[in-house]
Design a protein around this motif. Structure first.
Motif, short mmCIF file in Angstrom:
data_model
loop_
_atom_site.label_atom_id
_atom_site.label_comp_id
_atom_site.label_asym_id
_atom_site.label_seq_id
_atom_site.Cartn_x
_atom_site.Cartn_y
_atom_site.Cartn_z
N LEU A 44 12.58 -3.47 3.07
CA LEU A 44 12.17 -4.96 2.79
C LEU A 44 11.14 -4.79 3.07
N PRO A 45 9.85 -4.75 3.97
CA PRO A 45 9.21 -4.89 3.77
C PRO A 45 7.75 -4.33 2.44
N ASP A 46 8.26 -3.63 0.70
CA ASP A 46 7.65 -3.93 -0.45
C ASP A 46 8.82 -5.03 -0.62
N GLY A 82 0.77 -1.01 0.06
CA GLY A 82 -0.19 -0.15 0.09
C GLY A 82 0.40 0.86 0.03
N GLY A 83 0.48 2.40 -1.06
CA GLY A 83 1.25 3.55 -1.02
C GLY A 83 2.31 3.33 -1.71
N SER A 84 2.52 2.38 -2.53
CA SER A 84 4.09 2.04 -2.96
C SER A 84 4.19 3.27 -4.18
N ASP A 86 6.80 -8.01 -0.38
CA ASP A 86 4.95 -8.20 -0.03
C ASP A 86 5.40 -8.82 -2.18
N GLY A 87 6.78 -7.36 -2.41
CA GLY A 87 6.42 -8.27 -3.78
C GLY A 87 6.82 -9.58 -4.44
N ARG A 88 7.94 -9.97 -3.80
CA ARG A 88 7.81 -11.45 -3.95
C ARG A 88 6.87 -12.32 -3.77
#
Ligand SMILES: Nc1ncnc2c1ncn2[C@@H]1O[C@H](COP(=O)(O)OP(=O)(O)OP(=O)(O)O)[C@@H](O)[C@H]1O
Ligand SMILES: [Mg+2]
Length: 390
Positions: A278-280, A140-142, A283-285
């Protein structure tokens, strides 16, 4: 299409001219006559392709003038407009072979539908075979909405493409507000509710027009789920959209549902948007794993790193290694320009043309419209499909 306008009503003339010039390709009023008699008595040297004839003031006893006008231009198509459709007039119109009659005041959607029909019949309806390009935020918010809306605007403004953006956020979609101050009167759920009416003119009439070649279809606004939105509706919308737009940009949001999944299935390319954190990446993975399990080829998935700043602890190569995919493009962190643009609802390219983020969007337009996809992978990787097997 070149048209002759026959009407004594200057307001109607201006209305038809404005509606016609907003079409792609545009309708040109190349000549005008004040009435049917004037049109018959002063024929054009070069016959028009279309004659738009306002017969509101034509006395019933002069209705045969219509037939004479049609004989003057046997190759032209006629569109009859009339305030009160009198039987006498309609009989003469039918005898003259006029098929399209619209009541006045002009209903714009009906006018565009009639013109689309006429263009298609005349072989002028230019079918485009557009490409579907999806943006989806990994977290969210990327910045998927900011990038998809501003990229779509840049495609229309810089590459002169005809572009449609569809906001697929299931709830709280706000893509329209990123590039416009207009309130949408129709949304994706309204189209699904009336899917049998779907054609190019209906689609066009449901958009917020940001520029003459860029329209936005607002997100479904149906919290009570009164409309039964089906994946097949997406098939219809995209089929018509591909015929009439060069690019259909999707703002998929974060939640994948049956509708957005069908849209992703049909996307030519998918741009997961993430930041270098890292959180992105986590979630990207997950998102890329979903895409792999859906059988989407690695070629279709083109990562975009947003708010990129050089010199951070995490490097692009770390992200590429963690995700097993190449980064197609980076968009710099440009807080002021992005915030100004979002707050004012004005595309960043229009508001701050020389800003870092606007320049980066220009590069993305070049990458996407380039005839060949960038050869980011070596021959070895392409031959052995490294990413697909990981
Ligand atoms: N390159 C950038 N530089 C600076 N700020 C940015 C950049 N891109 C986006 N932003 C800011 O980030 C905010 C969030 O972006 P956006 O709404 O596009 O995210 P999103 O991925 O669509 O979020 P959601 O998951 O809620 O749909 C925006 O208000 C915008 O101002
Ligand atoms: Mg969003």
């Amino acid at each position: 299409m070149k048209a002759l306008m026959v009407s004594g009503d200057s307001l109607l003339h201006a209305e038809v001219a404005a509606q016609g010039s907003a079409r792609m390709p545009g309708l040109q009023l190349v000549a005008s006559r004040t009435g049917v008699r004037d049109a018959v008595e002063r024929p054009l040297q070069e016959p028009p392709e279309l004659a738009i004839v306002d017969a509101s003031d034509l006395p019933a006893q002069e209705a045969e003038l219509l037939e004479r006008l049609c004989k003057l231009y046997p190759a032209a198509t006629f569109l009859l407009l009339t305030r009160e459709p009198q039987q006498e007039l309609l009989i003469h119109a039918m005898r003259a072979g006029i098929r399209d009659v619209l009541p006045l005041p002009l209903v714009h959607s009906a006018f565009h539908e009639a013109l689309s029909r006429i263009e298609t019949a005349a072989g002028r309806g230019q079918l485009r075979n557009g490409k579907v390009v999806a943006f989806i935020s990994c977290k969210g918010g990327s910045g998927a909405t900011f990038l998809s809306t501003n990229f779509a605007y840049a495609l229309a403004a810089l590459a002169d493409k005809k572009v449609l953006l569809i906001d697929l956020h299931g709830q709280f979609g706000d893509a329209t507000l990123y590039v416009s101050d207009q309130n949408p009167s129709m949304t994706l759920s309204d189209i699904c509710a009336q899917i049998s009416r779907m054609d190019a003119a209906f689609l066009d009439s449901c958009l917020v027009h940001v520029a003459s070649n860029f329209g936005v279809l607002a997100a479904a606004d149906d919290p009570q789920h009164t409309v039964d939105m089906k994946p097949e509706h997406m098939d219809t919308i995209l089929r018509i959209a591909r015929q009439h737009y060069d690019y259909i940009v999707l703002d998929v949001g974060r939640q994948i549902d049956a509708i957005s999944l069908r849209a992703l299935d049909q996307s030519d390319t998918i741009h997961p948007v993430l930041q270098l954190a890292l959180p992105d990446i986590r979630d990207g993975r997950r998102l890329l794993d979903i895409f792999r399990s859906l059988g989407y080829s690695a070629e279709r998935i083109r990562l975009i790193v947003n708010r990129y700043e050089k010199g951070g602890k995490l490097r692009l190569v770390d992200l590429e290694q963690a995700l097993g995919a190449d980064v197609m493009h980076t968009v710099p962190n440009d807080y002021l320009s992005a915030t100004d643009s979002v707050n004012q609802g004005i595309p960043v390219l229009q508001l701050s043309r020389s800003s870092a983020v606007a320049r980066s969007l220009g590069e993305l337009v070049e990458l996407v419209t380039a005839r060949r996809a960038p050869e980011s992978k070596g021959l070895f990787d392409r031959l052995f499909g490294r990413h697909e097997n990981e």
